[in-house]
Motif scaffolding. Structure first.
Motif, PDB file in Angstrom:
ATOM      1  N   PHE A 115      41.073  21.963  31.145  1.00 55.97           N
ATOM      2  CA  PHE A 115      40.040  22.847  30.612  1.00 55.97           C
ATOM      3  C   PHE A 115      39.390  23.676  31.723  1.00 55.97           C
ATOM      4  N   ILE A 116      39.001  23.009  32.799  1.00 57.06           N
ATOM      5  CA  ILE A 116      38.240  23.673  33.854  1.00 57.06           C
ATOM      6  C   ILE A 116      39.106  24.665  34.621  1.00 57.06           C
ATOM      7  N   THR A 117      40.283  24.223  35.070  1.00 57.87           N
ATOM      8  CA  THR A 117      41.127  25.101  35.886  1.00 57.87           C
ATOM      9  C   THR A 117      41.709  26.245  35.063  1.00 57.87           C
ATOM     10  N   ARG A 118      41.970  26.004  33.786  1.00 55.81           N
ATOM     11  CA  ARG A 118      42.486  27.074  32.929  1.00 55.81           C
ATOM     12  C   ARG A 118      41.461  28.194  32.784  1.00 55.81           C
ATOM     13  N   ASN A 119      40.192  27.834  32.680  1.00 57.57           N
ATOM     14  CA  ASN A 119      39.147  28.849  32.562  1.00 57.57           C
ATOM     15  C   ASN A 119      39.057  29.709  33.814  1.00 57.57           C
ATOM     16  N   LEU A 120      39.298  29.101  34.972  1.00 55.26           N
ATOM     17  CA  LEU A 120      39.303  29.867  36.217  1.00 55.26           C
ATOM     18  C   LEU A 120      40.443  30.881  36.219  1.00 55.26           C
ATOM     19  N   ALA A 121      41.619  30.469  35.755  1.00 52.84           N
ATOM     20  CA  ALA A 121      42.751  31.391  35.656  1.00 52.84           C
ATOM     21  C   ALA A 121      42.484  32.478  34.626  1.00 52.84           C
ATOM     22  N   PHE A 122      41.837  32.114  33.501  1.00 59.12           N
ATOM     23  CA  PHE A 122      41.497  33.098  32.481  1.00 59.12           C
ATOM     24  C   PHE A 122      40.536  34.152  33.029  1.00 59.12           C
ATOM     25  N   LEU A 123      39.574  33.706  33.812  1.00 61.21           N
ATOM     26  CA  LEU A 123      38.608  34.645  34.384  1.00 61.21           C
ATOM     27  C   LEU A 123      39.303  35.646  35.292  1.00 61.21           C
ATOM     28  N   TYR A 124      40.259  35.178  36.079  1.00 57.89           N
ATOM     29  CA  TYR A 124      40.987  36.086  36.967  1.00 57.89           C
ATOM     30  C   TYR A 124      41.762  37.128  36.163  1.00 57.89           C
ATOM     31  N   CYS A 125      42.356  36.706  35.033  1.00 53.69           N
ATOM     32  CA  CYS A 125      43.077  37.654  34.182  1.00 53.69           C
ATOM     33  C   CYS A 125      42.142  38.731  33.640  1.00 53.69           C
ATOM     34  N   CYS A 126      40.924  38.341  33.301  1.00 52.38           N
ATOM     35  CA  CYS A 126      39.995  39.296  32.700  1.00 52.38           C
ATOM     36  C   CYS A 126      39.447  40.298  33.714  1.00 52.38           C
ATOM     37  N   ILE A 127      39.273  39.879  34.963  1.00 49.40           N
ATOM     38  CA  ILE A 127      38.641  40.760  35.946  1.00 49.40           C
ATOM     39  C   ILE A 127      39.640  41.407  36.896  1.00 49.40           C
ATOM     40  N   SER A 128      40.928  41.065  36.785  1.00 49.22           N
ATOM     41  CA  SER A 128      41.892  41.556  37.763  1.00 49.22           C
ATOM     42  C   SER A 128      41.991  43.077  37.827  1.00 49.22           C
ATOM     43  N   PRO A 129      41.989  43.820  36.699  1.00 48.30           N
ATOM     44  CA  PRO A 129      42.040  45.277  36.841  1.00 48.30           C
ATOM     45  C   PRO A 129      40.829  45.843  37.576  1.00 48.30           C
ATOM     46  N   VAL A 130      39.652  45.293  37.270  1.00 50.48           N
ATOM     47  CA  VAL A 130      38.443  45.747  37.957  1.00 50.48           C
ATOM     48  C   VAL A 130      38.527  45.409  39.440  1.00 50.48           C
ATOM     49  N   PHE A 131      39.004  44.220  39.734  1.00 54.09           N
ATOM     50  CA  PHE A 131      39.119  43.786  41.126  1.00 54.09           C
ATOM     51  C   PHE A 131      40.104  44.659  41.890  1.00 54.09           C
ATOM     52  N   TYR A 132      41.235  44.971  41.278  1.00 53.34           N
ATOM     53  CA  TYR A 132      42.278  45.729  41.952  1.00 53.34           C
ATOM     54  C   TYR A 132      41.944  47.218  42.074  1.00 53.34           C
ATOM     55  N   THR A 133      41.032  47.724  41.273  1.00 55.60           N
ATOM     56  CA  THR A 133      40.708  49.146  41.339  1.00 55.60           C
ATOM     57  C   THR A 133      39.460  49.434  42.162  1.00 55.60           C
ATOM     58  N   PHE A 134      38.412  48.664  41.969  1.00 61.28           N
ATOM     59  CA  PHE A 134      37.142  49.019  42.586  1.00 61.28           C
ATOM     60  C   PHE A 134      36.994  48.533  44.020  1.00 61.28           C
ATOM     61  N   VAL A 135      38.027  47.866  44.563  1.00 62.79           N
ATOM     62  CA  VAL A 135      38.031  47.636  46.001  1.00 62.79           C
ATOM     63  C   VAL A 135      38.603  48.853  46.723  1.00 62.79           C
ATOM     64  N   GLY A 136      39.176  49.796  45.978  1.00 67.02           N
ATOM     65  CA  GLY A 136      39.733  51.007  46.573  1.00 67.02           C
ATOM     66  C   GLY A 136      38.704  52.117  46.637  1.00 67.02           C
ATOM     67  N   LYS A 137      38.787  52.932  47.672  1.00 66.17           N
ATOM     68  CA  LYS A 137      37.813  54.008  47.862  1.00 66.17           C
ATOM     69  C   LYS A 137      37.865  55.026  46.731  1.00 66.17           C
ATOM     70  N   LYS A 138      39.075  55.333  46.280  1.00 61.69           N
ATOM     71  CA  LYS A 138      39.212  56.370  45.277  1.00 61.69           C
ATOM     72  C   LYS A 138      38.466  56.015  44.000  1.00 61.69           C
ATOM     73  N   PHE A 139      38.647  54.799  43.516  1.00 59.74           N
ATOM     74  CA  PHE A 139      37.963  54.397  42.294  1.00 59.74           C
ATOM     75  C   PHE A 139      36.471  54.175  42.530  1.00 59.74           C
ATOM     76  N   GLN A 140      36.099  53.781  43.739  1.00 60.96           N
ATOM     77  CA  GLN A 140      34.673  53.692  44.054  1.00 60.96           C
ATOM     78  C   GLN A 140      34.013  55.062  43.959  1.00 60.96           C
ATOM     79  N   ASN A 141      34.697  56.078  44.468  1.00 61.79           N
ATOM     80  CA  ASN A 141      34.155  57.434  44.391  1.00 61.79           C
ATOM     81  C   ASN A 141      34.070  57.918  42.946  1.00 61.79           C
TER      82      ASN A 141
END
Length: 377
Positions: free
Chosen positions: A300-326
Motif C-alpha cells: 500500500f505505502i510503496t505503491r502510493n509513492l510510485a503513483f505519486l511519481y506517475c502523477c507529477i512526472s510531466p510537471v517534474f520533467y518540464t518545469f525543471v527546464g528553463k524554457k517551460f519556466q519562462n
C-alpha cells in the motif's frame, strides 16, 4: 458480535455452494480430496488500513495530476508546437498520466466502501489504470533515450529525430501498454461478497490459474516496467553526464545536478514498490501460507509513492527546464502585472546568450550536442 455474524454468514454461503456442487454429481474424484486444513486468511486489519488511508491519497494524487498535467497541456498549446520530437513525447506522457489519474477516484470509492459502478466500469477502470501506469513509465524511458540520442549522438540524431520517428515510437509504447493490460480486461469482474459487499477483483478462474496470472503480473511489473527501464535510464544519463562534462558549456554543473536529481527521484519512488512486488512474487511462488500482512502494508505505502511519481512526472520533467519556466512566468505575468518586468529581463538575457554562443565558433559543437539539455537545465 457483528464480526462473528459476518463470519457465520460467510461460512454458510460456502456451505451452500458446496451442497449445490454435491447435488450436481454423485461421483467424487478421490484425487480432489485433500486431507488437511484449508487456511482462511483474515485480512480485516489490512482492509481497514486501505479504507482509511488510500482514498485521501488517491484524491490528492488525482487533484495534483489534473492541475499539473492540465497546466503542461495549456503551456504546450499556448507557447509550443507539436512539430518537435520532445513535445510529442511530452504530450503522450501527459495523456498517459491523465488516463491513470482519472481511474483514481473510482479506486478511492472502492477502497472506502465497495464497487458501485457496475461490471463494465470494473473492467474499463482496471484497464485504464494499467494502461496509464505502464505507458507512463515507458514514455519516461523513451524520453530519456531520446535525450541521450540528441546529446551523445547529436549529429546522427539530427537526421533521424523527425516527427515520424516520434509518432511511430509513441504508437509502439501504446501498443505494448495495451497488450500488457489485456489481462486486467479479461480477469477483472464483479461479484457480491458477504463480508466486503460488491467486489471488483481478479475473478472467474480457479485459484491455481489466478495464482499463475498474479505471478505473471508481478514478474512483468518487476522486469519489464522496472529493471529494463532502470537500466536504460541509468545508462543514458551516465553517457549524457560524461558528454556534458566534456563540453565547454558554462551551465554543465547545473545540468549534471538536475540529471542526478531526476535519476535519484526515479530510483526513490520506484525501487521500494518493485522490491515489494518481487517479495510478493517469491512468497506466492514458494509459500502456501497466508500472504504476509507486513508485505500488504508495504505494498500500500510503496505503491502510493510510485503513483505519486506517475502523477507529477510531466510537471517534474518540464518545469525543471528553463524554457517551460519562462513560459510559466509569461503565463503568470498576464495575471500578475509586477512580474512583467522580470519576464522581459529574462527574455533579454536569453536572447543575448543565444547571440553570444552563435558568434563564438568554439561553442558550436558544444551547443549542438547539448541542445536537448535545455529541457533539464
Amino acid at each position: 458480535m457483528d464480526m462473528y455474524d459476518d463470519d457465520y454468514w460467510y461460512f454458510m454461503e460456502i456451505l451452500n455452494l458446496t451442497s449445490k456442487n454435491e447435488n450436481q454429481t454423485n461421483i467424487t474424484n478421490p484425487g480432489y480430496v485433500v486431507d488437511g486444513l484449508v487456511p482462511l486468511c483474515p485480512k480485516m486489519d489490512v482492509v481497514h488500513f486501505g479504507a482509511k488511508y488510500l482514498p485521501p491519497f488517491f484524491y490528492i494524487n488525482f487533484i495534483i495530476s489534473i492541475l499539473g498535467n492540465g497546466l503542461v497541456l495549456y503551456i504546450i498549446y499556448k507557447y509550443e508546437k507539436l512539430s518537435t520530437v520532445t513535445n510529442i513525447f511530452l504530450l503522450n506522457l501527459v495523456i498517459s498520466d491523465l488516463l491513470f489519474a482519472c481511474s483514481l477516484p473510482f479506486k478511492a470509492v472502492y477502497h472506502a466502501s465497495e464497487w458501485i459502478f457496475g461490471r463494465t466500469m470494473c473492467k474499463l477502470v482496471s484497464s485504464l489504470f494499467s494502461v496509464g501506469f505502464y505507458s507512463s513509465i515507458l514514455f519516461l524511458t523513451l524520453m530519456t533515450f531520446d535525450r541521450y540520442l540528441a546529446v551523445v549522438h547529436a549529429v546522427t540524431a539530427a537526421k533521424q529525430r523527425r516527427k515520424a520517428y516520434a509518432i511511430s515510437s509513441s504508437v509502439v509504447v501504446w501498443v505494448v501498454s495495451l497488450t500488457c493490460s489485456v489481462k486486467e480486461l479479461i480477469l477483472h469482474d464483479t461479484r457480491p461478497d458477504p463480508k466486503y459487499d460488491e467486489l471488483c477483483e481478479d475473478l472467474g478462474y480457479d485459484q491455481n490459474s489466478l495464482t499463475k496470472w498474479k505471478l505473471f503480473g508481478y514478474y512483468q511489473q518487476f522486469i519489464m516496467f522496472f529493471m529494463i527501464p532502470l537500466a536504460i535510464i541509468l545508462y543514458c544519463y551516465i553517457r549524457i553526464t560524461v558528454r556534458v562534462l566534456s563540453t565547454r558549456m558554462r551551465e554543465k554543473c547545473r545540468a549534471v545536478k538536475l540529471i542526478f536529481v531526476i535519476v535519484l527521484t526515479f530510483f526513490i519512488c520506484w525501487t521500494p514498490y518493485n522490491i515489494v512486488i518481487l517479495l510478493q512474487a517469491l512468497e506466492a511462488s514458494y509459500s502456501t501460507d497466508c500472504p504476509s500482512d507486513a508485505l500488504d502494508y508495504a505494498h500500500f505505502i510503496t505503491r502510493n509513492l510510485a503513483f505519486l511519481y506517475c502523477c507529477i512526472s510531466p510537471v517534474f520533467y518540464t518545469f525543471v527546464g528553463k524554457k517551460f519556466q519562462n513560459h510559466f512566468m509569461k503565463l503568470l505575468a498576464r495575471h500578475i502585472p509586477c512580474l512583467k518586468s522580470f519576464v522581459l529581463v529574462t527574455d533579454t538575457r536569453s536572447q543575448t546568450s543565444k547571440t553570444t554562443s552563435c558568434k563564438n565558433p568554439y561553442m558550436l559543437t558544444d551547443k549542438t550536442s547539448v541542445r536537448m539539455l535545455q529541457s533539464v537545465s
